[in-house]
Design a protein around this motif. Structure first.
Motif, PDB file in Angstrom:
ATOM      1  N   LYS A   4       0.826  -1.197   0.000  1.00 53.84           N
ATOM      2  CA  LYS A   4       0.000   0.000   0.000  1.00 53.84           C
ATOM      3  C   LYS A   4       0.870   1.260   0.000  1.00 53.84           C
ATOM      4  O   LYS A   4       0.579   2.230  -0.718  1.00 53.84           O
ATOM      5  N   ILE A   5       1.926   1.239   0.789  1.00 56.14           N
ATOM      6  CA  ILE A   5       2.848   2.383   0.842  1.00 56.14           C
ATOM      7  C   ILE A   5       3.467   2.626  -0.530  1.00 56.14           C
ATOM      8  O   ILE A   5       3.540   3.763  -1.012  1.00 56.14           O
ATOM      9  N   GLN A   6       3.932   1.555  -1.175  1.00 57.43           N
ATOM     10  CA  GLN A   6       4.539   1.678  -2.508  1.00 57.43           C
ATOM     11  C   GLN A   6       3.512   2.188  -3.523  1.00 57.43           C
ATOM     12  O   GLN A   6       3.844   2.998  -4.396  1.00 57.43           O
ATOM     13  N   GLN A   7       2.287   1.714  -3.399  1.00 60.03           N
ATOM     14  CA  GLN A   7       1.240   2.144  -4.323  1.00 60.03           C
ATOM     15  C   GLN A   7       0.968   3.640  -4.192  1.00 60.03           C
ATOM     16  O   GLN A   7       0.851   4.356  -5.195  1.00 60.03           O
ATOM     17  N   VAL A   8       0.875   4.120  -2.958  1.00 60.13           N
ATOM     18  CA  VAL A   8       0.619   5.548  -2.731  1.00 60.13           C
ATOM     19  C   VAL A   8       1.824   6.378  -3.161  1.00 60.13           C
ATOM     20  O   VAL A   8       1.685   7.447  -3.757  1.00 60.13           O
ATOM     21  N   GLN A   9       3.050   5.898  -2.878  1.00 56.04           N
ATOM     22  CA  GLN A   9       4.250   6.617  -3.275  1.00 56.04           C
ATOM     23  C   GLN A   9       4.342   6.769  -4.785  1.00 56.04           C
ATOM     24  O   GLN A   9       4.708   7.829  -5.303  1.00 56.04           O
ATOM     25  N   ARG A  10       3.998   5.712  -5.512  1.00 56.68           N
ATOM     26  CA  ARG A  10       4.029   5.783  -6.982  1.00 56.68           C
ATOM     27  C   ARG A  10       3.006   6.786  -7.496  1.00 56.68           C
ATOM     28  O   ARG A  10       3.276   7.528  -8.450  1.00 56.68           O
ATOM     29  N   LYS A  11       1.873   6.844  -6.847  1.00 60.18           N
ATOM     30  CA  LYS A  11       0.837   7.767  -7.296  1.00 60.18           C
ATOM     31  C   LYS A  11       1.268   9.220  -7.060  1.00 60.18           C
ATOM     32  O   LYS A  11       1.079  10.089  -7.913  1.00 60.18           O
ATOM     33  N   TYR A  12       1.853   9.468  -5.873  1.00 64.96           N
ATOM     34  CA  TYR A  12       2.340  10.820  -5.583  1.00 64.96           C
ATOM     35  C   TYR A  12       3.473  11.201  -6.523  1.00 64.96           C
ATOM     36  O   TYR A  12       3.560  12.346  -6.984  1.00 64.96           O
ATOM     37  N   GLU A  13       4.383  10.272  -6.784  1.00 65.55           N
ATOM     38  CA  GLU A  13       5.510  10.556  -7.655  1.00 65.55           C
ATOM     39  C   GLU A  13       5.038  10.907  -9.058  1.00 65.55           C
ATOM     40  O   GLU A  13       5.547  11.843  -9.696  1.00 65.55           O
ATOM     41  N   LYS A  14       4.046  10.174  -9.545  1.00 64.29           N
ATOM     42  CA  LYS A  14       3.498  10.450 -10.868  1.00 64.29           C
ATOM     43  C   LYS A  14       2.837  11.828 -10.906  1.00 64.29           C
ATOM     44  O   LYS A  14       2.982  12.581 -11.878  1.00 64.29           O
ATOM     45  N   PHE A  15       2.131  12.161  -9.831  1.00 62.25           N
ATOM     46  CA  PHE A  15       1.452  13.449  -9.759  1.00 62.25           C
ATOM     47  C   PHE A  15       2.465  14.598  -9.689  1.00 62.25           C
ATOM     48  O   PHE A  15       2.291  15.644 -10.330  1.00 62.25           O
ATOM     49  N   LYS A  16       3.543  14.411  -8.918  1.00 65.28           N
ATOM     50  CA  LYS A  16       4.564  15.454  -8.810  1.00 65.28           C
ATOM     51  C   LYS A  16       5.274  15.661 -10.143  1.00 65.28           C
ATOM     52  O   LYS A  16       5.627  16.795 -10.500  1.00 65.28           O
ATOM     53  N   GLN A  17       5.491  14.584 -10.884  1.00 62.84           N
ATOM     54  CA  GLN A  17       6.128  14.717 -12.197  1.00 62.84           C
ATOM     55  C   GLN A  17       5.267  15.563 -13.132  1.00 62.84           C
ATOM     56  O   GLN A  17       5.781  16.392 -13.899  1.00 62.84           O
ATOM     57  N   LYS A  18       3.964  15.363 -13.065  1.00 59.59           N
ATOM     58  CA  LYS A  18       3.064  16.157 -13.896  1.00 59.59           C
ATOM     59  C   LYS A  18       3.104  17.630 -13.489  1.00 59.59           C
ATOM     60  O   LYS A  18       3.071  18.526 -14.341  1.00 59.59           O
ATOM     61  N   LEU A  19       3.181  17.898 -12.181  1.00 57.66           N
ATOM     62  CA  LEU A  19       3.253  19.278 -11.711  1.00 57.66           C
ATOM     63  C   LEU A  19       4.550  19.945 -12.163  1.00 57.66           C
ATOM     64  O   LEU A  19       4.544  21.103 -12.613  1.00 57.66           O
ATOM     65  N   HIS A  20       5.670  19.238 -12.030  1.00 56.44           N
ATOM     66  CA  HIS A  20       6.952  19.787 -12.480  1.00 56.44           C
ATOM     67  C   HIS A  20       6.931  20.062 -13.977  1.00 56.44           C
ATOM     68  O   HIS A  20       7.463  21.090 -14.440  1.00 56.44           O
ATOM     69  N   GLN A  21       6.339  19.163 -14.742  1.00 54.71           N
ATOM     70  CA  GLN A  21       6.273  19.360 -16.182  1.00 54.71           C
ATOM     71  C   GLN A  21       5.418  20.570 -16.528  1.00 54.71           C
ATOM     72  O   GLN A  21       5.764  21.370 -17.410  1.00 54.71           O
ATOM     73  N   THR A  22       4.315  20.732 -15.790  1.00 55.52           N
ATOM     74  CA  THR A  22       3.431  21.886 -16.023  1.00 55.52           C
ATOM     75  C   THR A  22       4.145  23.184 -15.670  1.00 55.52           C
ATOM     76  O   THR A  22       4.045  24.185 -16.394  1.00 55.52           O
ATOM     77  N   LEU A  23       4.907  23.205 -14.562  1.00 55.06           N
ATOM     78  CA  LEU A  23       5.660  24.401 -14.166  1.00 55.06           C
ATOM     79  C   LEU A  23       6.741  24.731 -15.190  1.00 55.06           C
ATOM     80  O   LEU A  23       6.971  25.907 -15.525  1.00 55.06           O
ATOM     81  N   LYS A  24       7.391  23.704 -15.676  1.00 52.29           N
ATOM     82  CA  LYS A  24       8.460  23.919 -16.655  1.00 52.29           C
ATOM     83  C   LYS A  24       7.893  24.525 -17.921  1.00 52.29           C
ATOM     84  O   LYS A  24       8.504  25.449 -18.515  1.00 52.29           O
ATOM     85  N   GLU A  25       6.759  24.026 -18.388  1.00 56.38           N
ATOM     86  CA  GLU A  25       6.142  24.561 -19.614  1.00 56.38           C
ATOM     87  C   GLU A  25       5.654  25.989 -19.388  1.00 56.38           C
ATOM     88  O   GLU A  25       5.730  26.819 -20.285  1.00 56.38           O
ATOM     89  N   ALA A  26       5.151  26.245 -18.158  1.00 56.30           N
ATOM     90  CA  ALA A  26       4.652  27.603 -17.869  1.00 56.30           C
ATOM     91  C   ALA A  26       5.768  28.617 -17.845  1.00 56.30           C
ATOM     92  O   ALA A  26       5.611  29.767 -18.292  1.00 56.30           O
TER      93      ALA A  26
END
Length: 266
Positions: free
Chosen positions: A239-261
Motif C-alpha cells: 500500500k505504501i509503494q502504491q501511494v508513493q508511486r501515485k504521488y511521484e506520478k502526480f509530482k512529475q506532472k506538476l513539475h512538467q506543467t511548471l516547466k512549460e509555464a
C-alpha cells in the motif's frame, strides 16, 4: 483492520482511483466494492420476532401439512414424547479455506456408526476451499440446536477449525431481495423448517463465516495469527509503494506543467 486512508488537497483527490485492498481475520484478501447503485437483489440482514412455541396438537397438525407438501421421502416424524425428527439442507457458502487433517482416508460407514473421529488420528493439518455453495443434508431432531448443527457439519467434513468461526443463517426471499438472518446458537433449525414448510425458496439454511463486529482472536491458532501478521505486513508495504508511486506520478506532472509555464513568454 483496514489499511488505507483518504488523502486529498484543496484541488483534487489523489486517492479517487486508488483501489482499497484490505485483509482481516474474517475475510482475507478481498477488494472493497465501490459505492454504487445497489442491484435489484440486495442481500440484507433482518431481524424477526421469535415465533411462539406450539402445542403438541399444533405440532402434529403442522407435521401432517408439512408431509403432505413433501415431494420426496424426506418426511418429518412425530415421536411419542412430543419431539420430532426430520431433514434440513444446509448450503455451505464459505469464502475462506478450512483446516482439515492431512493424509486421512475418507470416512467409512463403520466410522460413522462408531462415531470415530478421524481428525484425532493425526496432528498434521492442511487447508483447502470447500466447493462453493455445496449442500449437505442432515437428519436432526427438534431438540437439535444451531450450535449442534454447526458442529455436526464440521465433523462430517472433518474440519478442525473452531466452531466459533462459523455461523448458521436462514435465507429468505422477499420482493426480489435476498434476506439473511443470523441464527442464535440456541435456536432449533428443524422447528423453523416446520413453520416455513418444505419449500426452500421460502426458507433455506446457509453456513457462512461468523462475521461479527469484532475479531475473536482466541478462535485462531498461533500459526494462523503469525500468518495474519505476515500478510498485514506485506499489504502495508504494498500500500505504501502504491501511494508513493501515485504521488511521484502526480509530482512529475506538476513539475512538467511548471516547466512549460516558465518557458512561455510573459
Amino acid at each position: 483492520m483496514t489499511i488505507g486512508s483518504s488523502m486529498s488537497s484543496g484541488y483534487c483527490s489523489l486517492d479517487e482511483d486508488l483501489e482499497d485492498c484490505f485483509f482481516t481475520a474474517k475475510t482475507s484478501f478481498f477488494r472493497s466494492t465501490p459505492n454504487k447503485v445497489p442491484a435489484k437483489n440486495v442481500t440484507q440482514t433482518v431481524e424477526e420476532e421469535k415465533p411462539q412455541p406450539l402445542t403438541i396438537q399444533e405440532i402434529k397438525q403442522k407435521i401432517e401439512k408439512y408431509n403432505a407438501k413433501v415431494t420426496n421421502c424426506l418426511l418429518m416424524k412425530l415421536n411419542d414424547n412430543g419431539t420430532y425428527t426430520g431433514f434440513i439442507k444446509v448450503h455451505l457458502k464459505l469464502c475462506r479455506p478450512v483446516t482439515v487433517p492431512a493424509g486421512i482416508r475418507p470416512q467409512s460407514i463403520y466410522d460413522a456408526l462408531k462415531e470415530v473421529n478421524l481428525a484425532d488420528m493425526t496432528d498434521k493439518r492442511t487447508s483447502f476451499y470447500l466447493p462453493l455453495d455445496a449442500i449437505k443434508q442432515l437428519h436432526i431432531s427438534s431438540t437439535t440446536t444451531v450450535s449442534e448443527v454447526i458442529q455436526g457439519l464440521l465433523k462430517k467434513f472433518m474440519v478442525v477449525d473452531n466452531p466459533q468461526k462459523f455461523a448458521l443463517f436462514k435465507e429468505m426471499r422477499k420482493d426480489g431481495q435476498v434476506l439473511f438472518q443470523k441464527l442464535p446458537l440456541t435456536e432449533y433449525p428443524l422447528y423453523l423448517r416446520l413453520l416455513a414448510g418444505p419449500d426452500t425458496d421460502v426458507l433455506s439454511f446457509v453456513l457462512k463465516e461468523n462475521e461479527t463486529g469484532e475479531v475473536e482472536w482466541d478462535a485462531f491458532s498461533i500459526p494462523e495469527l503469525q500468518n495474519f501478521l505476515m500478510i498485514l505486513d506485506k499489504e502495508e508495504k504494498d500500500k505504501i509503494q502504491q501511494v508513493q508511486r501515485k504521488y511521484e506520478k502526480f509530482k512529475q506532472k506538476l513539475h512538467q506543467t511548471l516547466k512549460e509555464a516558465r518557458g512561455k513568454p510573459g
